[in-house]
Design a protein around this motif. Structure first.
Motif, short mmCIF file in Angstrom:
data_model
loop_
_atom_site.label_atom_id
_atom_site.label_comp_id
_atom_site.label_asym_id
_atom_site.label_seq_id
_atom_site.Cartn_x
_atom_site.Cartn_y
_atom_site.Cartn_z
N ASN B 370 0.83 -1.20 0.00
CA ASN B 370 0.00 0.00 0.00
C ASN B 370 0.86 1.25 0.00
OD1 ASN B 370 -2.41 -1.23 -0.19
ND2 ASN B 370 -3.04 -0.90 1.92
N ALA B 371 1.91 1.19 0.82
CA ALA B 371 2.77 2.37 0.89
C ALA B 371 3.32 2.68 -0.49
CB ALA B 371 3.90 2.12 1.88
N ARG B 372 3.75 1.66 -1.17
CA ARG B 372 4.32 1.85 -2.50
C ARG B 372 3.27 2.42 -3.46
NH1 ARG B 372 8.45 -1.27 -5.26
NH2 ARG B 372 8.73 -2.32 -3.29
N LYS B 373 2.12 1.78 -3.40
CA LYS B 373 1.07 2.18 -4.33
C LYS B 373 0.67 3.64 -4.08
CE LYS B 373 -3.52 0.77 -4.73
NZ LYS B 373 -4.47 -0.22 -4.18
N TYR B 374 0.42 3.92 -2.81
CA TYR B 374 -0.03 5.28 -2.48
C TYR B 374 1.04 6.29 -2.82
CZ TYR B 374 -3.79 3.04 0.16
OH TYR B 374 -4.86 2.31 0.53
N LEU B 375 2.25 5.92 -2.54
CA LEU B 375 3.33 6.87 -2.79
C LEU B 375 3.38 7.20 -4.28
CD1 LEU B 375 5.66 8.57 -2.01
CD2 LEU B 375 7.12 6.58 -1.98
N CYS B 376 3.28 6.16 -5.10
CA CYS B 376 3.33 6.40 -6.54
C CYS B 376 2.18 7.30 -6.96
CB CYS B 376 3.25 5.09 -7.30
SG CYS B 376 4.78 4.17 -7.21
N GLN B 377 1.02 6.97 -6.46
CA GLN B 377 -0.15 7.75 -6.86
C GLN B 377 0.00 9.21 -6.43
OE1 GLN B 377 -3.36 5.56 -5.19
NE2 GLN B 377 -3.51 4.16 -6.92
N THR B 378 0.47 9.36 -5.20
CA THR B 378 0.59 10.72 -4.69
C THR B 378 1.65 11.49 -5.45
OG1 THR B 378 0.11 9.73 -2.57
CG2 THR B 378 0.73 12.04 -2.59
N LEU B 379 2.72 10.79 -5.77
CA LEU B 379 3.77 11.47 -6.52
C LEU B 379 3.25 11.94 -7.87
CD1 LEU B 379 6.86 9.21 -5.78
CD2 LEU B 379 6.63 11.61 -5.23
N ASN B 394 10.06 20.16 -12.15
CA ASN B 394 9.72 19.57 -10.85
C ASN B 394 8.77 18.41 -11.04
OD1 ASN B 394 11.29 21.45 -9.73
ND2 ASN B 394 9.67 22.55 -8.66
N ALA B 395 7.78 18.65 -11.85
CA ALA B 395 6.80 17.61 -12.10
C ALA B 395 7.49 16.37 -12.66
CB ALA B 395 5.75 18.11 -13.07
N GLU B 396 8.42 16.61 -13.54
CA GLU B 396 9.13 15.49 -14.14
C GLU B 396 9.86 14.69 -13.07
OE1 GLU B 396 12.36 16.53 -16.62
OE2 GLU B 396 12.29 14.66 -17.74
N SER B 397 10.50 15.41 -12.14
CA SER B 397 11.24 14.69 -11.11
C SER B 397 10.30 13.85 -10.26
CB SER B 397 12.01 15.67 -10.24
OG SER B 397 11.14 16.32 -9.36
N TYR B 398 9.07 14.36 -10.06
CA TYR B 398 8.12 13.57 -9.27
C TYR B 398 7.72 12.31 -10.03
CZ TYR B 398 7.50 16.72 -5.40
OH TYR B 398 7.70 17.44 -4.26
N TYR B 399 7.48 12.46 -11.30
CA TYR B 399 7.13 11.27 -12.07
C TYR B 399 8.26 10.26 -12.05
CZ TYR B 399 3.30 14.10 -13.91
OH TYR B 399 2.19 14.87 -14.04
N LYS B 400 9.45 10.80 -12.20
CA LYS B 400 10.61 9.89 -12.20
C LYS B 400 10.71 9.16 -10.89
CE LYS B 400 13.80 12.07 -15.43
NZ LYS B 400 14.85 13.08 -15.49
N LYS B 401 10.47 9.90 -9.83
CA LYS B 401 10.53 9.27 -8.50
C LYS B 401 9.54 8.13 -8.43
CE LYS B 401 11.32 12.49 -5.09
NZ LYS B 401 10.77 13.37 -4.05
N ALA B 402 8.36 8.41 -8.89
CA ALA B 402 7.32 7.38 -8.86
C ALA B 402 7.77 6.16 -9.65
CB ALA B 402 6.02 7.93 -9.43
N LEU B 403 8.41 6.42 -10.77
CA LEU B 403 8.86 5.29 -11.58
C LEU B 403 10.00 4.55 -10.92
CD1 LEU B 403 8.64 6.51 -15.24
CD2 LEU B 403 7.37 4.69 -14.14
N ASN B 404 10.83 5.29 -10.21
CA ASN B 404 11.91 4.63 -9.48
C ASN B 404 11.36 3.66 -8.47
OD1 ASN B 404 14.02 5.74 -10.76
ND2 ASN B 404 14.34 7.40 -9.30
N ILE B 405 10.28 4.07 -7.84
CA ILE B 405 9.70 3.22 -6.80
C ILE B 405 8.99 2.04 -7.42
CG2 ILE B 405 7.93 3.17 -5.02
CD1 ILE B 405 8.79 6.25 -4.71
#
Lengths: 250, 769
Positions: B370-379, B394-405
């Motif tokens: 759940n943590a992973r899922k929520y984090l991705c969604q929130t990011l 900035n937005a791009e970095s957030y998407y990238k973060k989500a993809l990293n996770i």
């Protein structure tokens, strides 16, 4: 022997057994609580002293033991939290059980420990040092260990360093001293005698001889304690070994 | 099992112990191979030990019972003994004179034991007894390190050879530095145990590494070790060991047990014991206080989380938050609490806080789904927010973060792709616009010969087109209209695209060198754009108004004539304004920018007017030709837009990008003045909702630039008819602009003039034709 005396002795040995078990509990809980050697020994000493003053029957020895641990932590400046004491004790008495919930029952237990601590202090008359054959004070628990460690250090220099390193005399003596707190030995003999005895027994166990002991004017144990004699050592050794026989019984 | 130890014990206690060991440990497999068969070679020893053996039968029994513990390997693996330097710090423990001094052991034994136990690297202290040419002799009287022994009365001499005496600075003979009777601290170098001869060294290299900082050489009597000084005291006062111990300061040290325990290698965390039930290696880690407390806290915290979740379901968000916070107070690392709180934050819109919570939770428990899922969604959500705020990187970095996770998180992937396109597009737009500006300038500076060439080409093309298609732009626009009304801007006409491509290539080649700077610039300027306050500072606003009024009049006229084209024109203007903003944003204040824009708009309006008139004659210019018209209309549009949104320039800005989209894909012919704003809004909303479409638009924008260029050319053609007219306007405008803004660059004015002239020329040409 008449029957009442027989009953008494059996009663006494039963008590000794109970105390042994409870002291085992104190030591194990002490290790699990991360207590150092001195506070553990202090807790045992407090426990033994308490039951020298009062009979066993009206008290729950484990509660007394928990309070003794709590008190010892305070005396030896290694404060414990009652919650940890309760957790470890509960786990000890009910192996593999889940930790208690922090509900009213838990708080009652906590209160009872604090109450018992106060009771013990009253029984021990709040005295840091109190009237005893050997004028032992609470902090004198240190003495046993201090003596032993200094003896060990002196002996280490006199011994060949390789044989010293090879032979775990220090660890054995330390273990013997700690184990001696299973019984009230510490209250019946002066600390120097106990310290010399555990050292003596440790040396015997590994067949280590103090160099040139035979040629010396004075044997090594007499150097450490002037008023000590061989028979006394033998006596204490016997008492010490006696404690270990209980280990097999419980 | 420690074989050597066992042998030692057996040798000490003799056969009785052996037989006891056999009976006690016969079922212990560890002892089977170790115990020598009964009797055997130990018999010879037994006679010597007989006495003692009888004496301590209990001890032997004890040993045999505990043999498995006493002789086990683990017994020895306690804490490695800290090799003590020569710290005889009286504060830590009582430093005692050597034991043998109290035992009063005869000197012969002591001497023998000394030579048995002394080792290389030990530090000895002695007094120089004689100095020879090959070195000096010293009589040792005490030891500093290694073993501490009483040797003062043993008259042990040691040689310090010349080569082991370091030379003292300039002195030729190192030995001249020393005198008889000097106290020397030296390290043992060689020991001849048989002949009882020692050689010492004053070189540091002879020391063991742990003592490397010990001073060797001459010392004073204050430097003598404490145990030696004490032993002298004891020798005179005949005090007992116990008394010395009690009198020493270190004995009162409350931490002495810990200190000496570590010095002697005693382990406090898993203390040794000979009790079978107290072998700390058998203790379960789970039963320790720390583990139990952790577990208890975790379950307590979980309870709170459950209560909190219930509150949350009831919609009592504050209560839920309180419960979560309580849970985290109890157990700061509680994953469930963190996830729950994060979810609550997210629903409350505090995305950053939510992300923080989820991240901590994932740190604690990297497998928490759940943590992973929520984090991705929130990011991704946060990324979307940033996108809206136009913080694309900035937005791009957030998407990238989500993809990293979570690499498989499709939403983030999609969002990232879209965003990248968008970023690229926006960069390109900036670039193109910058390029266009440049080009405009350049064009204006272009030599008349080049201009002429171009014009000629254009004319030829136009002629051809005219021949080919009799259909007017109306059909084109009408089709466009339908497309736009169907609301999908993505269905852009193919010819548009082609044009775009062409234009892009051209611009890139011509302005490749400027690309970089312009790109960077465009990026920043874009941000500026989005935040620049409404440009209606009094002066500029007035200016604008004037122009707008003029323009509006014209617009109205035109609007009746050709309402279809307006949209495109509007777009054009927006682009214009934006590029100008960018280009001059650095130099001018916002208001100036706007003024400038208005000026240029006016300019273009005028030019387009001419074109429009032209347009009547030019039949098959549909797309290209329309641009001129559009540009007129654009001006109008922008003006009208301004008027409508004087208060909200931001909106105007927003309009700008979607309008581009509109322009490229499908110029609609709806009556412009009233609906344009709505259109823009529509488009903006569409753009935001469906970034994918926006990509296509992006290309369109690029293409636009080309078109614009073309249109410029055409403008020129068109302006033939109204060249004079236009010029006048331009001039007027130029004057106006200069009047309004003294800081308007002179060269721009020049450019405008040039253009005007050029158009005039063209116009005259056309007329001639």
């Amino acid at each position: 022997m008449n029957p009442t005396r027989l009953q008494e002795t059996s009663q006494v040995s039963a008590n000794v057994r109970i105390h042994f078990k409870v002291c085992r509990f104190i030591m194990e809980a002490g290790v699990k609580l991360g207590l150092r050697s001195v506070p553990i020994a202090t807790a045992c000493t407090i426990y033994h002293r308490f039951f020298m003053e009062v009979p066993l029957e009206p008290y729950d020895p484990y509660l007394v033991a928990m309070a003794a641990l709590y008190l010892a932590g305070k005396v030896e400046e290694q404060h414990l939290r009652t919650r940890d004491i309760i957790n470890v004790s509960h786990r000890y008495l009910h192996p593999r059980s889940d930790p208690l919930e922090l509900d009213t029952h838990f708080w009652e237990l906590r209160d009872s420990i604090v109450q018992c601590e106060l009771l013990m202090l009253r029984v021990l008359c709040f005295r840091v040092s109190f009237q005893h054959p050997h004028k032992l004070s609470l902090t004198d628990v240190l003495l046993f260990m201090q003596y032993l460690l200094h003896y060990l250090l002196s002996l280490k220099h006199w011994m060949n360093r390789h044989s010293w390193e090879r032979t775990p005399v220090a660890a054995a003596a330390w273990a013997l001293l700690r184990d001696s707190y299973h019984g009230p030995l510490c209250l019946q003999h002066p600390p120097q005698h106990i310290a010399v005895t555990v050292l003596y027994l440790a040396l015997q166990c590994y067949g280590v001889e103090v160099p040139a002991d035979a040629e010396a004017e004075r044997p090594w144990w007499q150097v450490f304690s002037e008023d000590l004699s061989k028979p006394v050592i033998d006596q204490i050794v016997l008492e010490l070994i006696q404690i270990y026989t209980l280990d097999a019984e419980i | 099992m420690e074989r050597d130890l066992l042998r030692q014990a057996l040798g000490f206690h003799g056969p009785p112990l052996l037989s006891l060991l056999h009976t006690e440990q016969h079922d212990n497999p560890d002892f089977r191979g170790l115990l020598p068969p009964g009797g055997g070679g130990l018999e010879s020893l037994s006679s010597a030990r007989k006495e003692r053996g009888i004496e301590n039968i209990e001890i032997q029994q004890f040993i045999s019972k505990k043999a498995d513990l006493l002789f086990s390997h683990s017994w020895k693996t306690n804490v490695p003994i800290v090799k003590d330097g020569n710290e005889d710090n009286e504060d830590y423990y009582a430093i005692m004179p050597p034991l043998e001094q109290f035992m009063e052991i005869p000197s012969a034994e002591r001497r023998e034991l000394f030579f048995r136990d002394i080792e290389r690297g030990d530090i000895v202290i002695g007094r120089i007894s004689s100095i020879r040419e090959f070195g000096f002799f010293m009589v040792l009287f005490c030891l500093r390190s290694g073993v501490v022994r009483e040797i003062a009365d043993l008259e042990i001499t040691a040689l310090c050879p010349l080569r082991d005496v370091p030379s003292q600075s300039s002195h030729g003979d190192p030995l001249s530095y020393y005198q008889n009777g000097d106290l020397i601290q030296a390290a043992i170098k060689d020991i001849d145990r048989y002949h009882e001869k020692l050689s010492v060294s004053l070189h540091k290299s002879a020391l063991s590494p742990s003592l490397a900082n010990t001073k060797l050489g001459v010392i004073s009597s204050e430097d003598l070790p404490l145990h030696y000084r004490r032993s002298i005291e004891v020798a005179s006062s005949l005090e007992t060991y116990e008394k010395v111990l009690h009198n020493s300061l270190g004995f009162a040290n409350p931490a002495v047990v810990e200190f000496l325990g570590s010095k002697l290698g005693l382990n406090e965390s898993s203390p040794p014991s000979l009790m079978r039930g107290l072998q700390s290696k058998n203790f379960n880690e789970e039963d320790f206080a720390v583990a139990l407390r952790k577990r208890q806290s975790a379950s307590w915290a979980l309870k709170c989380v459950k209560i909190g979740v219930d509150y949350f379901k009831e919609g009592r968000h504050v209560d839920a938050m309180n419960e979560y916070n309580k849970a985290l107070e109890i157990d700061a690392q509680n994953v469930e609490a963190l996830v729950a709180r994060g979810a609550l934050y997210a629903t409350k819109g505090s995305l950053n806080k939510a992300i923080d919570d989820f991240e901590i939770a994932l740190e604690q428990c990297p497998t928490h789904r759940n943590a992973r899922k929520y984090l991705c969604q929130t990011l991704v959500e946060r990324g979307g927010q940033l996108e809206e705020e136009d913080k694309l990187l900035n937005a791009e970095s957030y998407y990238k973060k989500a993809l990293n996770i979570d690499e498989t998180f499709q939403e983030a992937d999609d969002a990232l792709l879209k965003l990248r396109k968008q970023i690229q597009k926006s960069l390109e737009i900036r670039e193109k616009q910058a390029a266009k500006e440049e080009r405009q300038k350049e064009k204006k500076v272009e030599t008349s010969a080049e201009k002429l060439r171009k014009l000629l080409k254009e004319e030829k093309r136009l002629k051809k087109k005219r021949k080919k298609s009799t259909s007017s732009s109306s059909c084109d626009t009408s089709s466009d209209e339908s497309a736009s009304s169907s609301s999908s801007s993505s269905s852009s006409s193919s010819d548009n695209k082609k044009r775009k491509k062409r234009s892009r290539n051209r611009s890139e080649s011509s302005h490749g060198s400027k690309k970089h700077t312009s790109r960077m610039f465009s990026h920043s300027s874009r941000k500026e754009d989005s935040y620049s306050p409404p440009a209606n500072t009094s002066a500029s606003f007035l200016n604008q108004k004037h122009e707008m009024e003029k323009l509006l009049e014209r617009q109205d006229r035109l609007a009746y004539q050709k309402p279809e084209v307006r949209d495109r024109e509007g777009d054009y203007v927006f682009l214009n304004t934006c590029t100008e903003d960018e280009l001059y944003g650095g130099k001018f204040e916002d208001d100036r920018d706007s003024r400038y824009n208005s000026k240029t708009q006016a300019n273009s309006n005028k030019t387009e007017k001419q074109r429009r008139s032209d347009r009547a004659s030019s039949d098959r210019r549909d797309s290209t030709g329309s641009y001129h018209r559009q540009s007129d209309d654009r001006n109008k549009a922008s003006d009208s837009g301004r008027l409508e949104k004087e208060l909200g320039r931001r909106e105007g800005y927003r309009k700008f990008s979607p309008s581009q989209a509109k322009y490229s894909t499908s110029p609609t012919g709806s009556d412009y003045s009233s609906k344009s704003v709505e259109h823009y809004k529509q488009y903006t909303s569409r753009w935001m909702n469906e970034p994918s479409r926006y990509n296509a638009d992006g290309k369109a924008e690029v293409a636009w630039i080309k078109n614009e260029k073309e249109s410029k050319n055409r403008e020129r053609e068109a302006s033939q008819a109204k060249g004079v007219d236009e010029e006048a306007m331009l001039n007027g405008k130029g004057q106006f602009g200069s009047g309004a803004k003294k800081q308007l660059p002179q060269n721009l004015l020049n450019i405008f003039n040039q253009i005007a002239e050029f158009e005039r020329e063209k116009g005259s040409k056309q007329k001639n034709q």
